[in-house]
Scaffold this active site. Sequence first.
Site, PDB file in Angstrom:
ATOM      1  N   ASP A   2     -31.039  -9.729 149.475  1.00 39.25           N
ATOM      2  CA  ASP A   2     -31.199 -10.956 148.692  1.00 39.25           C
ATOM      3  C   ASP A   2     -31.223 -10.654 147.200  1.00 39.25           C
ATOM      4  O   ASP A   2     -30.713 -11.432 146.390  1.00 39.25           O
ATOM      5  CB  ASP A   2     -32.457 -11.710 149.123  1.00 39.25           C
ATOM      6  CG  ASP A   2     -32.322 -12.257 150.538  1.00 39.25           C
ATOM      7  OD1 ASP A   2     -31.211 -12.711 150.881  1.00 39.25           O
ATOM      8  OD2 ASP A   2     -33.300 -12.228 151.289  1.00 39.25           O
ATOM      9  N   ALA A   4     -29.546  -8.207 145.779  1.00 38.17           N
ATOM     10  CA  ALA A   4     -28.145  -7.941 145.418  1.00 38.17           C
ATOM     11  C   ALA A   4     -27.366  -9.246 145.253  1.00 38.17           C
ATOM     12  O   ALA A   4     -26.605  -9.404 144.297  1.00 38.17           O
ATOM     13  CB  ALA A   4     -27.486  -7.059 146.480  1.00 38.17           C
ATOM     14  N   ARG A   5     -27.569 -10.174 146.175  1.00 44.88           N
ATOM     15  CA  ARG A   5     -26.887 -11.471 146.072  1.00 44.88           C
ATOM     16  C   ARG A   5     -27.310 -12.214 144.809  1.00 44.88           C
ATOM     17  O   ARG A   5     -26.479 -12.800 144.110  1.00 44.88           O
ATOM     18  CB  ARG A   5     -27.210 -12.335 147.286  1.00 44.88           C
ATOM     19  CG  ARG A   5     -26.569 -11.874 148.569  1.00 44.88           C
ATOM     20  CD  ARG A   5     -26.950 -12.825 149.695  1.00 44.88           C
ATOM     21  NE  ARG A   5     -26.471 -12.343 150.965  1.00 44.88           N
ATOM     22  CZ  ARG A   5     -27.204 -12.286 152.067  1.00 44.88           C
ATOM     23  NH1 ARG A   5     -28.454 -12.707 152.050  1.00 44.88           N
ATOM     24  NH2 ARG A   5     -26.703 -11.840 153.179  1.00 44.88           N
ATOM     25  N   ARG A   7     -28.534 -10.941 141.987  1.00 42.62           N
ATOM     26  CA  ARG A   7     -27.993 -10.280 140.793  1.00 42.62           C
ATOM     27  C   ARG A   7     -26.529 -10.653 140.576  1.00 42.62           C
ATOM     28  O   ARG A   7     -26.106 -10.917 139.455  1.00 42.62           O
ATOM     29  CB  ARG A   7     -28.127  -8.766 140.920  1.00 42.62           C
ATOM     30  CG  ARG A   7     -29.534  -8.289 140.766  1.00 42.62           C
ATOM     31  CD  ARG A   7     -29.628  -6.803 140.958  1.00 42.62           C
ATOM     32  NE  ARG A   7     -30.982  -6.362 140.722  1.00 42.62           N
ATOM     33  CZ  ARG A   7     -31.411  -5.152 140.970  1.00 42.62           C
ATOM     34  NH1 ARG A   7     -30.572  -4.234 141.448  1.00 42.62           N
ATOM     35  NH2 ARG A   7     -32.656  -4.819 140.738  1.00 42.62           N
ATOM     36  N   HIS A  22     -31.263  -7.237 135.879  1.00 38.84           N
ATOM     37  CA  HIS A  22     -32.415  -6.551 136.470  1.00 38.84           C
ATOM     38  C   HIS A  22     -33.442  -7.599 136.876  1.00 38.84           C
ATOM     39  O   HIS A  22     -34.167  -8.136 136.035  1.00 38.84           O
ATOM     40  CB  HIS A  22     -33.012  -5.552 135.476  1.00 38.84           C
ATOM     41  CG  HIS A  22     -32.004  -4.557 135.014  1.00 38.84           C
ATOM     42  ND1 HIS A  22     -31.614  -3.476 135.781  1.00 38.84           N
ATOM     43  CD2 HIS A  22     -31.269  -4.501 133.884  1.00 38.84           C
ATOM     44  CE1 HIS A  22     -30.687  -2.790 135.130  1.00 38.84           C
ATOM     45  NE2 HIS A  22     -30.459  -3.403 133.980  1.00 38.84           N
ATOM     46  N   HIS A  29     -39.083 -10.989 153.920  1.00 34.17           N
ATOM     47  CA  HIS A  29     -37.719 -11.520 153.942  1.00 34.17           C
ATOM     48  C   HIS A  29     -37.732 -12.895 154.590  1.00 34.17           C
ATOM     49  O   HIS A  29     -38.331 -13.107 155.627  1.00 34.17           O
ATOM     50  CB  HIS A  29     -36.823 -10.574 154.735  1.00 34.17           C
ATOM     51  CG  HIS A  29     -35.399 -11.007 154.789  1.00 34.17           C
ATOM     52  ND1 HIS A  29     -34.582 -10.999 153.688  1.00 34.17           N
ATOM     53  CD2 HIS A  29     -34.651 -11.469 155.806  1.00 34.17           C
ATOM     54  CE1 HIS A  29     -33.388 -11.432 154.029  1.00 34.17           C
ATOM     55  NE2 HIS A  29     -33.400 -11.730 155.308  1.00 34.17           N
ATOM     56  N   THR A  83     -24.510 -11.809 159.268  1.00 36.14           N
ATOM     57  CA  THR A  83     -24.493 -11.348 157.870  1.00 36.14           C
ATOM     58  C   THR A  83     -24.157  -9.858 157.815  1.00 36.14           C
ATOM     59  O   THR A  83     -24.619  -9.140 156.945  1.00 36.14           O
ATOM     60  CB  THR A  83     -25.848 -11.604 157.180  1.00 36.14           C
ATOM     61  OG1 THR A  83     -26.872 -10.906 157.900  1.00 36.14           O
ATOM     62  CG2 THR A  83     -26.174 -13.086 157.116  1.00 36.14           C
TER      63      THR A  83
END
Length: 167
Positions: A2, A4-5, A7, A22, A29, A83
């Site tokens: 999450d 990474a998504r 960002r 950042h 989760h 996913t």
Amino acid sequence: MDTARLRYQLGKRLNVALRDVHIYVIGEHGDSEFIVWSSAFIGGIALTEFFIPQGATLEQIQQEYSELTRKRGYNILERKGNTSYGISTVVSQLVDTILRDEKQIFPVSVRADSKYGVNSDIVFGLPCIISSIGIERHLVLPRNAHEQRLLEESATKRNEAYNSLHN
């Protein structure tokens, strides 16, 4: 995943490279995870001080991405049935980081450091330095009072879920 998504999406919105965003999603989760906005930086500049493109405010972006982050996995699951691509991408990045001893920071599932102020038996997604030994060091993100309450609520939900499975 999450983080990474988030960002990626926030970088697109602010028109900056992903590597310069950042920000972290922490907690259990799912529905009780949250974004630590108070620790968000874009290229070393606090998000609160960063230029926000015309047509949006920081508050609107925070509200939109907080909702999107919690629902993104569910939306992908509904559309694709799984996913797996996202999971495999993150696993690949973690393996590369370990093999190359890169000492990158990733949010991974770990026991909460006592400085988080929650039960240390709770396992959350929290930022850690990953190296050839795996988790080299746990990091403690600064949080404001609201974010601390969200973390405590996430811990409570995590505890309740664990207890219902094991009782």
